[in-house]
Each structure stands twice: as structure tokens, then as C-alpha cells.
Design an enzyme around this catalytic site. Structure first.
Site, PDB file in Angstrom:
ATOM      1  N   PHE A   1       0.857  -1.174   0.000  1.00 27.87           N
ATOM      2  CA  PHE A   1       0.000   0.000   0.000  1.00 27.87           C
ATOM      3  C   PHE A   1       0.899   1.232   0.000  1.00 27.87           C
ATOM      4  O   PHE A   1       1.835   1.326   0.798  1.00 27.87           O
ATOM      5  CB  PHE A   1      -0.920  -0.002   1.226  1.00 27.87           C
ATOM      6  CG  PHE A   1      -2.002   1.027   1.132  1.00 27.87           C
ATOM      7  CD1 PHE A   1      -3.104   0.817   0.317  1.00 27.87           C
ATOM      8  CD2 PHE A   1      -1.919   2.210   1.838  1.00 27.87           C
ATOM      9  CE1 PHE A   1      -4.109   1.770   0.214  1.00 27.87           C
ATOM     10  CE2 PHE A   1      -2.910   3.172   1.738  1.00 27.87           C
ATOM     11  CZ  PHE A   1      -4.013   2.955   0.927  1.00 27.87           C
TER      12      PHE A   1
ATOM     13  N   ASP B   1       2.903  -4.874   8.561  1.00 31.98           N
ATOM     14  CA  ASP B   1       1.674  -4.106   8.445  1.00 31.98           C
ATOM     15  C   ASP B   1       0.545  -5.125   8.418  1.00 31.98           C
ATOM     16  O   ASP B   1       0.437  -5.921   7.485  1.00 31.98           O
ATOM     17  CB  ASP B   1       1.698  -3.275   7.159  1.00 31.98           C
ATOM     18  CG  ASP B   1       0.420  -2.484   6.922  1.00 31.98           C
ATOM     19  OD1 ASP B   1      -0.636  -2.872   7.448  1.00 31.98           O
ATOM     20  OD2 ASP B   1       0.459  -1.491   6.175  1.00 31.98           O
TER      21      ASP B   1
ATOM     22  N   TYR C   1     -10.351   0.221  11.243  1.00 36.56           N
ATOM     23  CA  TYR C   1     -11.596   0.559  10.544  1.00 36.56           C
ATOM     24  C   TYR C   1     -11.988  -0.454   9.478  1.00 36.56           C
ATOM     25  O   TYR C   1     -13.022  -0.298   8.833  1.00 36.56           O
ATOM     26  CB  TYR C   1     -11.519   1.959   9.927  1.00 36.56           C
ATOM     27  CG  TYR C   1     -10.337   2.211   9.017  1.00 36.56           C
ATOM     28  CD1 TYR C   1     -10.335   1.773   7.700  1.00 36.56           C
ATOM     29  CD2 TYR C   1      -9.225   2.893   9.482  1.00 36.56           C
ATOM     30  CE1 TYR C   1      -9.253   2.009   6.873  1.00 36.56           C
ATOM     31  CE2 TYR C   1      -8.133   3.137   8.658  1.00 36.56           C
ATOM     32  CZ  TYR C   1      -8.153   2.697   7.360  1.00 36.56           C
ATOM     33  OH  TYR C   1      -7.073   2.926   6.542  1.00 36.56           O
ATOM     34  N   LYS C   2     -11.204  -1.507   9.282  1.00 31.66           N
ATOM     35  CA  LYS C   2     -11.568  -2.538   8.306  1.00 31.66           C
ATOM     36  C   LYS C   2     -12.344  -3.642   9.029  1.00 31.66           C
ATOM     37  O   LYS C   2     -13.503  -3.458   9.388  1.00 31.66           O
ATOM     38  CB  LYS C   2     -10.316  -3.051   7.611  1.00 31.66           C
ATOM     39  CG  LYS C   2      -9.524  -1.963   6.878  1.00 31.66           C
ATOM     40  CD  LYS C   2      -8.320  -2.536   6.161  1.00 31.66           C
ATOM     41  CE  LYS C   2      -7.392  -1.457   5.625  1.00 31.66           C
ATOM     42  NZ  LYS C   2      -8.028  -0.544   4.659  1.00 31.66           N
TER      43      LYS C   2
ATOM     44  N   ARG D   1     -12.142  -5.984  -6.086  1.00 32.03           N
ATOM     45  CA  ARG D   1     -11.881  -6.587  -4.777  1.00 32.03           C
ATOM     46  C   ARG D   1     -13.199  -6.854  -4.045  1.00 32.03           C
ATOM     47  O   ARG D   1     -14.092  -6.013  -4.034  1.00 32.03           O
ATOM     48  CB  ARG D   1     -11.018  -5.672  -3.909  1.00 32.03           C
ATOM     49  CG  ARG D   1      -9.654  -5.338  -4.454  1.00 32.03           C
ATOM     50  CD  ARG D   1      -8.801  -4.658  -3.393  1.00 32.03           C
ATOM     51  NE  ARG D   1      -9.563  -3.638  -2.658  1.00 32.03           N
ATOM     52  CZ  ARG D   1      -9.168  -3.095  -1.513  1.00 32.03           C
ATOM     53  NH1 ARG D   1      -8.034  -3.474  -0.962  1.00 32.03           N
ATOM     54  NH2 ARG D   1      -9.901  -2.171  -0.918  1.00 32.03           N
TER      55      ARG D   1
END
Length: 419
Positions: free
Chosen positions: A133, A205, A230-231, A378
Site C-alpha cells: 500500500f 503491516d 476501521y476494516k 476486490r
């Protein structure tokens, strides 16, 4: 233990039977799920826990509105980075005292990368994956540009190159446990051992892994880790991140964002900085209490969930989706996510040359996935609130979109900002 490929139901009725027997089915009531949607984007932003509005209201109206400044002590505001860190720790396979909840993933990554470089004097290279990312790469570049001794960031085409690229100058390796694009899961134990055997430190990560699968940081001797909430953890947009530092490093680490919250005696208001002992030295400034309240309510749910059961259902859902969409190869769809259960996280990525309008057409039908340039669609699978029948329905909707070619309609072709 290598995950076993679960048996895949061949009809929607069999999916419904699996839902009826699902031990995680009661958790569905814990979340606000918009009617008429199949939400397959929890790998980007998790849905709202039903208990979160009340928890945030209580903080705003009572702790802040009535108790005001007394809440720093009476409501435990000051200690929240630590108390919440202790509650996140089991999701990481970490003992308490090694995790704090604070800041953002990017800020926390800056702190741990700088600390790791400081633990390897005489070494100056940070290795990271080119396809990580982007914020991870940007932060790594920023850290190495500020470090003394000509530090630099070097990019790998994949983690498979580590054997050739690890050397006496490698200080730190930074990798994502789950690839945000493809959903590939890396071998944390083996890679950590490989990196440490070369004398370097390992930074993981875990943004796309925490809450989706068991993570054993302590058992595998990981040095540092960062992640967001937040995922899969459903703490809300912009919710605070967390960082992990192995206990063995805490006494000797120094991090550059030396704010007052990490001071040994913050209320002495000294002009010079002295870090507090332990994980608290990685704190910088006052916590975002609204975001932490939302995380607190979500963690109440996670403390009732068995991660092994979550992982088993995740593999079953992703296997179901993969097998259902494989016949769509005749429409140009390619499954990018690894087929081997032990090599995938909790998402499935499909490649299609017109992926963007296809995803938009799906969203118009109530199936919410997302798109990553140039051609990846995705789909995230959150076991606590997603059902087998929803996965079946989503695959059928995708097949209809492709067969009818409705994605070619002009309204689906205008690409805006994709986050």
C-alpha cells in the site's frame, strides 16, 4: 497448521443450511446492515456496530457534556491508549504491555521504522515490497531520507526476493501480512525467521489481517507491527490505529515523535524530553476520544468471538466465491487471489479489463465491492456479519452483469475518485 479447503455448497439451499448452522450467525445482529445490500467491502471500511452510536453518545453527552475535564481521570480518558491496546493485543497474539492504540497507521509506521533503524546502527537499508500500500512506501522513504548514514529504501518485486536481497546492510524489512490488492497472505513465521537470521528487524503491516485471521506476533518473535481498526475491526472511518513493539525492544528503543503523552512525567511540564518506560514511549499526543469510543464498542463484540472460528468461516466464504466465479473466465475474469487456503486472507481479487464499470454495475444491483487500478475488482468477506447465501447471491449477480453486458452502459463508465 495448514488450513483445509472446506467443502463448497452446490446450491443456494445448501448455503442457507450452512447459515442455519453457522456458529457466528448471532453476531449478525450486532451490526447495522443496510437493507437490500450485500456488503463485500469490509476489507476497506467495516460496517457500523449497532452498539457504537450509544457508546459515542455517552462519551459526548455524559463524559464530555457533563463531566467535562474530570473525564480524563474519572472516565479513564488518559489511559485509553493503554487500556484499548491491552484489548487489541489478543487479536494480535500479543501479551499486554506491547500494544497501544494511537494516531494513524502512517504515523505509527513512521515511529516504529525510525525506532527499528535506531536499533541497527551500521545498517542503512529498509526493504519493502514495491506493490505495498503506497503509504507504507512513502513513510519508509520519509524515514530513510531523515536518517543519518545514508539510509535508503529499496523495493522488492515480491517477498520471494528476500533470500537474494537480505544482506549485511539490511536494517529493517517492512511487509504487509495480507496484500491489499490480491488478498495474498504471506508466511509470517518463516519470513520473520528469515529476516532475523540475517540480522535485520521485521516490521509487519497487519491492516488487512487483524480481525480476519489469527495473528501470532509473540509466538513468532515479531519485532514491530502496525495496523488500523476501521476494516475488519469495524471501528469506523478514521478510527485510531495501533502499534506493537516486542517487549525485548522496549527498554532501548527511541522514537522521533517525542510528544508529551510519551513523557515520563507529562504533568511536570519539563522543557526536556524523558521517555516513559514501556510501550508508552511510543505515544505522542492526546488520543482521539470519539474514535476510541467507537473502537471500544467494537472490541466488546470481538471479545465474544473465537478467531479460529472466524478464520474457518472466512476460508469457507472465500472458497465458495472463488468456485462460483471461476466459470466467469469465459467473460475475461481471472481469479488473482491464491487458491491455496493458507495463502489467502479474507478477500478475493478478480482481474477484468473493464473492472471499474463492472464493479459500478454490481453496486447498482446492491452488491458492494470495490476497484483498484488498473483492473482489480476486490471483494472482502467479513465472517461476523456475512452469510453464505449472500456470497452465493453476489456471485450470481456478477455472472448476470457480465452475461448481460450491462456494465457497458454509459452510467457505469465515468470513473471518479476511488478510495
Amino acid at each position: 497448521m495448514t488450513p483445509v479447503t472446506p467443502a463448497v455448497p452446490r446450491t443456494r439451499e445448501k448455503c442457507a443450511a450452512l447459515d442455519a448452522a453457522d456458529p457466528l450467525a448471532p453476531f449478525r445482529a450486532e451490526f447495522v446492515l443496510p437493507e437490500g445490500q450485500v456488503y463485500l467491502d469490509g476489507n476497506s471500511l467495516g460496517v457500523l456496530p449497532a452498539r457504537t452510536p450509544e457508546r459515542v453518545r455517552r462519551l459526548v453527552e455524559e463524559e464530555w457534556g457533563q463531566q467535562l475535564i474530570r473525564s480524563w481521570n474519572d472516565a479513564g480518558w488518559f489511559a485509553k491508549p493503554h487500556t484499548l491496546g491491552a484489548r487489541v493485543a489478543p487479536l494480535l497474539g500479543a501479551a499486554a504491555g506491547q500494544v497501544v492504540v494511537c494516531d494513524t497507521t502512517s504515523v505509527n509506521l513512521f515511529k516504529v521504522l525510525a525506532a527499528a533503524l535506531g536499533l541497527r546502527p551500521g545498517r542503512s537499508t529498509v526493504l519493502a515490497e514495491r506493490a505495498a500500500f503506497p503509504t507504507d512506501l512513502y513513510i519508509a522513504e520519509g524515514v530513510t531520507s531523515l536518517a543519518a548514514g545514508g539510509a535508503r529504501t529499496e523495493l522488492l518485486d515480491s517477498a520471494d526476493q528476500l533470500a537474494d536481497r537480505l544482506g549485511p546492510d539490511t536494517a529493517v524489512v517492512l511487509l504487509s501480512l495480507v496484500d491489499y490488492r490480491t488478498g495474498e497472505l504471506l508466511d509470517l513465521p518463516a519470513i520473520t525467521r528469515q529476516v532475523q537470521a540475517a540480522g535485520a528487524l521485521m516490521v509487519w503491516d497487519v491492516c488487512h489481517a487483524v480481525g480476519a485471521l489469527p495473528i501470532e506476533l509473540d509466538a513468532n518473535g515479531v519485532d514491530f507491527a502496525v495496523g488500523c481498526t476501521y476494516k475488519y475491526l469495524n471501528a469506523g472511518p478514521g478510527s485510531p490505529a495501533f502499534l506493537y513493539v516486542a517487549e525485548r525492544h522496549l527498554a532501548e528503543t527511541e522514537q522521533p515523535l517525542s510528544g508529551w503523552f510519551g513523557h515520563a512525567r507529562p504533568f511536570d511540564f519539563e522543557p526536556g524530553y524523558r521517555p516513559v518506560g514501556g510501550i508508552g514511549r511510543f505515544l505522542t499526543s492526546s488520543p482521539s476520544l470519539l474514535g476510541q469510543a467507537a473502537l471500544e464498542s467494537s472490541l466488546e463484540i470481538w471479545e465474544q468471538a473465537d478467531l479460529a472460528v472466524v478464520r474457518a468461516k472466512s476460508l469457507a466464504l472465500t472458497e465458495l466465491f472463488i468456485q462460483l466465479v471461476e466459470p466467469l473466465a469465459k467473460y475475461g475474469v481471472e481469479v488473482v487471489t491464491p487458491r491455496e487456503p493458507g495463502r489467502r486472507g479474507s478477500q478475493v481479487a478478480l482481474r477484468h479489463p473493464d473492472g471499474y464499470p463492472v464493479v459500478q454495475a454490481l453496486i447498482a444491483r446492491g452488491v458492494v465491492g470495490d476497484f483498484r487500478a488498473p483492473d482489480l475488482m476486490r471483494f472482502g468477506f467479513t465472517p461476523l456479519y456475512l452469510s453464505y447465501t449472500e456470497v452465493w447471491d453476489a456471485a450470481q449477480q456478477l455472472a448476470e452483469v457480465l452475461e448481460s453486458e450491462e456494465w457497458r452502459e454509459e452510467r457505469f463508465g465515468r470513473r471518479g475518485e476511488v478510495t
